[in-house]
Design a protein around this motif. Structure first.
Motif, PDB file in Angstrom:
ATOM      1  N   THR A 192      35.589   2.328  47.354  1.00  0.00           N
ATOM      2  CA  THR A 192      36.515   2.032  48.442  1.00  0.00           C
ATOM      3  C   THR A 192      36.431   0.559  48.796  1.00  0.00           C
ATOM      4  OG1 THR A 192      34.843   2.595  50.125  1.00  0.00           O
ATOM      5  CG2 THR A 192      36.326   4.365  49.387  1.00  0.00           C
ATOM      6  N   ALA A 193      37.444   0.078  49.465  1.00  0.00           N
ATOM      7  CA  ALA A 193      37.479  -1.330  49.870  1.00  0.00           C
ATOM      8  C   ALA A 193      38.111  -1.429  51.249  1.00  0.00           C
ATOM      9  CB  ALA A 193      38.272  -2.164  48.869  1.00  0.00           C
ATOM     10  N   THR A 194      37.693  -2.418  52.007  1.00  0.00           N
ATOM     11  CA  THR A 194      38.279  -2.657  53.314  1.00  0.00           C
ATOM     12  C   THR A 194      39.491  -3.557  53.145  1.00  0.00           C
ATOM     13  OG1 THR A 194      36.106  -2.500  54.370  1.00  0.00           O
ATOM     14  CG2 THR A 194      37.883  -3.538  55.629  1.00  0.00           C
ATOM     15  N   PRO A 195      40.690  -3.061  53.470  1.00  0.00           N
ATOM     16  CA  PRO A 195      41.900  -3.876  53.249  1.00  0.00           C
ATOM     17  C   PRO A 195      41.894  -5.131  54.124  1.00  0.00           C
ATOM     18  CG  PRO A 195      42.445  -1.561  53.613  1.00  0.00           C
ATOM     19  CD  PRO A 195      41.007  -1.732  53.989  1.00  0.00           C
ATOM     20  N   TRP A 196      42.428  -6.210  53.578  1.00  0.00           N
ATOM     21  CA  TRP A 196      42.686  -7.383  54.390  1.00  0.00           C
ATOM     22  C   TRP A 196      44.033  -7.190  55.059  1.00  0.00           C
ATOM     23  CZ3 TRP A 196      41.606 -11.221  49.822  1.00  0.00           C
ATOM     24  CH2 TRP A 196      40.232 -11.253  49.573  1.00  0.00           C
ATOM     25  N   LEU A 197      44.123  -7.593  56.318  1.00  0.00           N
ATOM     26  CA  LEU A 197      45.378  -7.463  57.042  1.00  0.00           C
ATOM     27  C   LEU A 197      46.429  -8.399  56.449  1.00  0.00           C
ATOM     28  CD1 LEU A 197      44.021  -7.389  60.699  1.00  0.00           C
ATOM     29  CD2 LEU A 197      44.702  -5.443  59.293  1.00  0.00           C
ATOM     30  N   ALA A 198      47.668  -7.953  56.480  1.00  0.00           N
ATOM     31  CA  ALA A 198      48.772  -8.835  56.114  1.00  0.00           C
ATOM     32  C   ALA A 198      49.062  -9.750  57.288  1.00  0.00           C
ATOM     33  CB  ALA A 198      50.013  -8.013  55.774  1.00  0.00           C
ATOM     34  N   GLY A 199      49.312 -11.023  57.025  1.00  0.00           N
ATOM     35  CA  GLY A 199      49.623 -11.939  58.105  1.00  0.00           C
ATOM     36  C   GLY A 199      49.650 -13.378  57.659  1.00  0.00           C
ATOM     37  N   ARG A 200      49.966 -14.233  58.582  1.00  0.00           N
ATOM     38  CA  ARG A 200      50.040 -15.664  58.319  1.00  0.00           C
ATOM     39  C   ARG A 200      48.643 -16.257  58.413  1.00  0.00           C
ATOM     40  NH1 ARG A 200      53.376 -19.837  62.210  1.00  0.00           N
ATOM     41  NH2 ARG A 200      52.890 -21.769  61.068  1.00  0.00           N
ATOM     42  N   ILE A 201      48.334 -17.200  57.515  1.00  0.00           N
ATOM     43  CA  ILE A 201      47.007 -17.801  57.508  1.00  0.00           C
ATOM     44  C   ILE A 201      47.113 -19.323  57.595  1.00  0.00           C
ATOM     45  CG2 ILE A 201      45.920 -15.913  56.249  1.00  0.00           C
ATOM     46  CD1 ILE A 201      46.089 -17.599  53.698  1.00  0.00           C
ATOM     47  N   ALA A 202      46.055 -19.925  58.141  1.00  0.00           N
ATOM     48  CA  ALA A 202      45.961 -21.377  58.263  1.00  0.00           C
ATOM     49  C   ALA A 202      45.217 -21.953  57.074  1.00  0.00           C
ATOM     50  CB  ALA A 202      45.247 -21.748  59.554  1.00  0.00           C
ATOM     51  N   TYR A 203      45.359 -23.251  56.880  1.00  0.00           N
ATOM     52  CA  TYR A 203      44.691 -23.904  55.748  1.00  0.00           C
ATOM     53  C   TYR A 203      43.182 -23.714  55.800  1.00  0.00           C
ATOM     54  CZ  TYR A 203      42.608 -27.486  52.832  1.00  0.00           C
ATOM     55  OH  TYR A 203      41.837 -28.127  51.913  1.00  0.00           O
ATOM     56  N   HIS A 204      42.592 -23.715  56.979  1.00  0.00           N
ATOM     57  CA  HIS A 204      41.146 -23.626  57.112  1.00  0.00           C
ATOM     58  C   HIS A 204      40.648 -22.189  56.975  1.00  0.00           C
ATOM     59  CE1 HIS A 204      40.599 -27.854  57.800  1.00  0.00           C
ATOM     60  NE2 HIS A 204      41.509 -27.836  58.759  1.00  0.00           N
ATOM     61  N   GLY A 205      41.546 -21.245  56.666  1.00  0.00           N
ATOM     62  CA  GLY A 205      41.080 -19.932  56.231  1.00  0.00           C
ATOM     63  C   GLY A 205      41.113 -18.819  57.250  1.00  0.00           C
ATOM     64  N   HIS A 206      41.700 -19.051  58.405  1.00  0.00           N
ATOM     65  CA  HIS A 206      41.745 -17.988  59.417  1.00  0.00           C
ATOM     66  C   HIS A 206      43.198 -17.515  59.608  1.00  0.00           C
ATOM     67  CE1 HIS A 206      42.192 -21.846  61.630  1.00  0.00           C
ATOM     68  NE2 HIS A 206      43.147 -21.190  62.262  1.00  0.00           N
ATOM     69  N   TYR A 207      43.335 -16.360  60.233  1.00  0.00           N
ATOM     70  CA  TYR A 207      44.666 -15.855  60.551  1.00  0.00           C
ATOM     71  C   TYR A 207      45.250 -16.645  61.712  1.00  0.00           C
ATOM     72  CZ  TYR A 207      43.978 -11.623  57.703  1.00  0.00           C
ATOM     73  OH  TYR A 207      43.776 -10.757  56.668  1.00  0.00           O
ATOM     74  N   ILE A 208      46.556 -16.827  61.677  1.00  0.00           N
ATOM     75  CA  ILE A 208      47.247 -17.475  62.794  1.00  0.00           C
ATOM     76  C   ILE A 208      47.836 -16.390  63.688  1.00  0.00           C
ATOM     77  CG2 ILE A 208      49.178 -18.965  63.428  1.00  0.00           C
ATOM     78  CD1 ILE A 208      48.770 -20.473  60.816  1.00  0.00           C
TER      79      ILE A 208
END
Length: 250
Positions: free
Chosen positions: A234-250
């Motif tokens: 099994t795997a923990t899904p990553w959320l769909a969304g907009r991301i910033a250059y420094h690697g975090h969700y916006i």
């Protein structure tokens, strides 16, 4: 003479050092590509790649592997100027240029299949079986995409599969200058924030070298597979969304 293996969902998979010397890295063939077979093969250090009109799917574990350690991502002076403009506008909800993750996986892989490249058989190794297999992995939370958008239009992106702390990059595309570089640079920092320590780029190219990727021997890549991969079902899904250059969700 080293044998060429015929593999499927049920067969035992040979270790990657059984690959042929000529052509370099060819280790197995299969009648089709499935999500389960891709998942198992990645944990043995090889990947599928063959023209869509080939009778069998070819699997490869080259003697040297192109990889990128996220901390070695290289940003050229010219691209840095563009990045600064993108970063300055990232907090703007109406920014013309945006980068997302997992927003339209199948559209990304189909774009990779059709975009023209200067290589032996372009993207036409991405068959309908390949699309179905990787899309299934995406639904399982194992395969991920990154997308670059301009004025709401998809202009570039990439996709790949996460196995533990390794991200196995499969393909990328660009419909506008620098679009794939924008998506890739954002993806590298996002992946690092997710705990990824190694990005498998598979095959050598000047473009990947310009981004900081380097070749390592197959044996060294086998070591990373052994120490960094996760064989969990099994795997923990990553959320769909907009991301910033420094690697975090916006």
């Amino acid at each position: 003479m080293t044998p060429l293996y015929l593999i499927d969902d049920e067969s035992a998979l040979p270790p990657s050092h059984h690959a042929l010397e000529e052509p370099d890295g060819l280790i197995a063939v299969s009648n089709t590509v499935t999500a389960n077979l891709v998942w198992r093969a990645y944990h043995h250090g090889y990947y599928p790649c063959s023209p869509v009109d080939e009778e069998f799917t070819l699997w490869w574990a080259p003697s040297e592997r192109m990889v990128l350690f996220p901390q070695n991502l290289h940003i050229s002076k010219n691209f840095k100027k563009l990045l600064k403009r993108i970063i300055a506008d990232e907090s703007n909800p109406d920014a013309r240029l945006r980068v997302t993750t997992n927003y339209c996986f199948e559209e990304v892989i189909r774009s990779c299949a059709t975009v023209q490249r200067n290589q032996a058989f372009d993207g036409n190794w991405i068959s309908e079986d390949v699309i179905a297999a990787y899309t299934a992995l995406h639904r399982q939370g194992r395969a991920h995409s990154f997308e670059a958008w301009q004025d709401g239009e998809l202009i570039g992106g990439l996709y790949g599969v996460r196995i533990g702390r390794i991200f196995c990059g499969e393909s990328m595309f660009s419909k506008q200058s620098q679009a794939s570089r924008i998506a890739f640079s954002h993806a590298v920092n996002f992946l690092a924030n997710q705990g990824i320590m190694l990005i498998d780029c598979q095959q050598d190219s000047d473009y990947l070298r310009s981004l900081g990727a380097t070749l390592i021997p197959r044996g060294e890549y086998e070591f990373y597979i052994h120490t960094l991969s996760d064989r969990a079902t099994t795997a923990t899904p990553w959320l769909a969304g907009r991301i910033a250059y420094h690697g975090h969700y916006i």
